[in-house]
Design an enzyme around this catalytic site. Sequence first.
Site, PDB file in Angstrom:
ATOM      1  N   CYS A 120      15.330  28.149  14.290  1.00 49.64           N
ATOM      2  CA  CYS A 120      15.945  29.169  13.449  1.00 49.64           C
ATOM      3  C   CYS A 120      15.449  28.980  12.020  1.00 49.64           C
ATOM      4  CB  CYS A 120      17.467  29.154  13.539  1.00 49.64           C
ATOM      5  SG  CYS A 120      18.294  28.005  12.440  1.00 49.64           S
ATOM      6  N   GLU A 121      15.172  30.100  11.385  1.00 57.00           N
ATOM      7  CA  GLU A 121      14.563  30.019  10.059  1.00 57.00           C
ATOM      8  C   GLU A 121      15.578  29.644   8.971  1.00 57.00           C
ATOM      9  OE1 GLU A 121      12.761  33.819   9.610  1.00 57.00           O
ATOM     10  OE2 GLU A 121      14.561  34.774   8.786  1.00 57.00           O
ATOM     11  N   HIS A 122      16.861  29.626   9.326  1.00 56.49           N
ATOM     12  CA  HIS A 122      17.869  29.274   8.314  1.00 56.49           C
ATOM     13  C   HIS A 122      18.049  27.769   8.182  1.00 56.49           C
ATOM     14  CE1 HIS A 122      19.300  33.302   9.907  1.00 56.49           C
ATOM     15  NE2 HIS A 122      18.827  33.542   8.704  1.00 56.49           N
ATOM     16  N   HIS A 123      18.062  27.081   9.328  1.00 54.33           N
ATOM     17  CA  HIS A 123      18.337  25.636   9.297  1.00 54.33           C
ATOM     18  C   HIS A 123      17.175  24.816   9.836  1.00 54.33           C
ATOM     19  CE1 HIS A 123      22.302  27.688   9.655  1.00 54.33           C
ATOM     20  NE2 HIS A 123      22.661  26.802   8.739  1.00 54.33           N
ATOM     21  N   GLN A 160      16.576  35.270  16.318  1.00 50.95           N
ATOM     22  CA  GLN A 160      16.445  35.735  17.700  1.00 50.95           C
ATOM     23  C   GLN A 160      16.147  37.236  17.777  1.00 50.95           C
ATOM     24  OE1 GLN A 160      19.557  34.282  20.298  1.00 50.95           O
ATOM     25  NE2 GLN A 160      19.132  35.877  21.793  1.00 50.95           N
ATOM     26  N   HIS A 165      22.041  28.272  20.096  1.00 52.59           N
ATOM     27  CA  HIS A 165      21.534  27.885  18.776  1.00 52.59           C
ATOM     28  C   HIS A 165      22.120  26.532  18.370  1.00 52.59           C
ATOM     29  CE1 HIS A 165      19.778  31.865  17.472  1.00 52.59           C
ATOM     30  NE2 HIS A 165      20.328  32.145  18.637  1.00 52.59           N
ATOM     31  N   CYS A 179      22.101  25.173  15.589  1.00 52.77           N
ATOM     32  CA  CYS A 179      22.800  25.208  14.295  1.00 52.77           C
ATOM     33  C   CYS A 179      24.245  25.660  14.442  1.00 52.77           C
ATOM     34  CB  CYS A 179      22.042  26.083  13.296  1.00 52.77           C
ATOM     35  SG  CYS A 179      21.994  27.822  13.724  1.00 52.77           S
TER      36      CYS A 179
HETATM   37  N1  LIG Z   1      21.390  36.877  13.272  1.00 48.74           N
HETATM   38  C1  LIG Z   1      20.993  35.613  13.458  1.00 48.74           C
HETATM   39  N2  LIG Z   1      21.608  34.652  12.789  1.00 48.74           N
HETATM   40  C2  LIG Z   1      21.213  33.387  13.012  1.00 48.74           C
HETATM   41  C3  LIG Z   1      20.187  33.045  13.876  1.00 48.74           C
HETATM   42  N3  LIG Z   1      20.042  31.704  13.865  1.00 48.74           N
HETATM   43  C4  LIG Z   1      20.963  31.230  13.001  1.00 48.74           C
HETATM   44  N4  LIG Z   1      21.689  32.248  12.472  1.00 48.74           N
HETATM   45  C5  LIG Z   1      22.793  32.302  11.505  1.00 48.74           C
HETATM   46  O1  LIG Z   1      22.321  32.330  10.200  1.00 48.74           O
HETATM   47  C6  LIG Z   1      23.465  32.253   9.371  1.00 48.74           C
HETATM   48  C7  LIG Z   1      23.127  31.610   8.047  1.00 48.74           C
HETATM   49  O2  LIG Z   1      24.293  31.735   7.319  1.00 48.74           O
HETATM   50  P1  LIG Z   1      24.639  30.945   5.962  1.00 48.74           P
HETATM   51  O3  LIG Z   1      26.077  31.218   5.621  1.00 48.74           O
HETATM   52  O4  LIG Z   1      23.592  31.269   4.946  1.00 48.74           O
HETATM   53  O5  LIG Z   1      24.405  29.433   6.391  1.00 48.74           O
HETATM   54  P2  LIG Z   1      25.485  28.296   6.649  1.00 48.74           P
HETATM   55  O6  LIG Z   1      26.341  28.094   5.440  1.00 48.74           O
HETATM   56  O7  LIG Z   1      24.744  27.086   7.123  1.00 48.74           O
HETATM   57  O8  LIG Z   1      26.371  28.970   7.803  1.00 48.74           O
HETATM   58  P3  LIG Z   1      27.167  28.324   9.011  1.00 48.74           P
HETATM   59  O9  LIG Z   1      26.190  28.145  10.136  1.00 48.74           O
HETATM   60  O10 LIG Z   1      28.222  29.354   9.347  1.00 48.74           O
HETATM   61  O11 LIG Z   1      27.750  27.003   8.558  1.00 48.74           O
HETATM   62  C8  LIG Z   1      24.506  31.522  10.199  1.00 48.74           C
HETATM   63  O12 LIG Z   1      25.547  32.445  10.460  1.00 48.74           O
HETATM   64  C9  LIG Z   1      23.774  31.173  11.501  1.00 48.74           C
HETATM   65  O13 LIG Z   1      24.619  31.177  12.632  1.00 48.74           O
HETATM   66  C10 LIG Z   1      19.543  34.112  14.569  1.00 48.74           C
HETATM   67  O14 LIG Z   1      18.606  33.929  15.357  1.00 48.74           O
HETATM   68  N5  LIG Z   1      19.982  35.369  14.318  1.00 48.74           N
HETATM   69 ZN   LIG Z   2      20.390  28.252  12.083  1.00 48.82          ZN
END
Ligand SMILES: Nc1nc2c(ncn2[C@@H]2O[C@H](COP(=O)(O)OP(=O)(O)OP(=O)(O)O)[C@@H](O)[C@H]2O)c(=O)[nH]1
Ligand SMILES: [Zn+2]
Length: 198
Positions: A87-90, A128, A156, A158
């Site tokens: 996942c590109e966020h974490h 995704q 996921h 994360c």
């Molecule tokens: N739509 C989508 N979201 C994703 C995917 N992979 C991870 N995420 C979400 O990306 C979001 C990033 O949100 P942030 O609030 O910026 O990050 P965060 O504070 O680490 O959020 P939490 O995971 O809720 O603790 C989270 O809600 C993750 O669940 C994906 O493939 N698609």
């Molecule tokens: Zn993530």
Amino acid sequence: MPLQQVLNYDEETTDTISDHYTRILQDLGEDPSRDGLLKTPVRAAKAMQFLTQGYEMNAENILRSAMFAENYSEMVIVKDIEFYSLCEHHMLPFFGKAHVAYIPDGYIVGLSKIPRVIEVFSRRLQVQERLTDDVLKAIHTTLNPLGVAVVMEARHMCMMMRGVQKQSSVTTTSAFTGAFESERTRNEFLKLITSNLH
Ligand SMILES: Nc1nc2c(ncn2[C@@H]2O[C@H](COP(=O)(O)OP(=O)(O)OP(=O)(O)O)[C@@H](O)[C@H]2O)c(=O)[nH]1
Ligand SMILES: [Zn+2]
């Protein structure tokens, strides 16, 4: 370029990423000079390059390398294709199964090329939804079939190991073109991917 089990790692890139990992280990309170961690920065650098090798791959070339003229025009389904992405966020893994179908219009494609297209787009930093769309578009624009359908189901890390910590939630994404926009065809596909017929 197909997925390589052993990449030809560029030495300079590996060294640079490895140096970053040494610093990350220090910042996490670890001792990068202890025995077990001596090679870890290089291993991690290679692992991350392996997991993101999709940037170097080209889906169109892969599909074009095995397209055959054929008059078959029924639905072709490849289901239960496992995939691993980040996942590109974490930068944590998400992984699961993909189900792909297309209805040929003059050309069929070598079956193995469909999982290979999934590798192209999953071996990158992704979400995704975009992954699902990337696979759909690559097949649609290259093969030009009567329709393409992609369904992906994934867990996921994360959401499991950290954050909301939900161990059993599964995310499903889907995308359709052409004939699959009709409810009847789409339902037939959905019925076939959920059946246990093997
Ligand atoms: N739509 C989508 N979201 C994703 C995917 N992979 C991870 N995420 C979400 O990306 C979001 C990033 O949100 P942030 O609030 O910026 O990050 P965060 O504070 O680490 O959020 P939490 O995971 O809720 O603790 C989270 O809600 C993750 O669940 C994906 O493939 N698609
Ligand atoms: Zn993530």
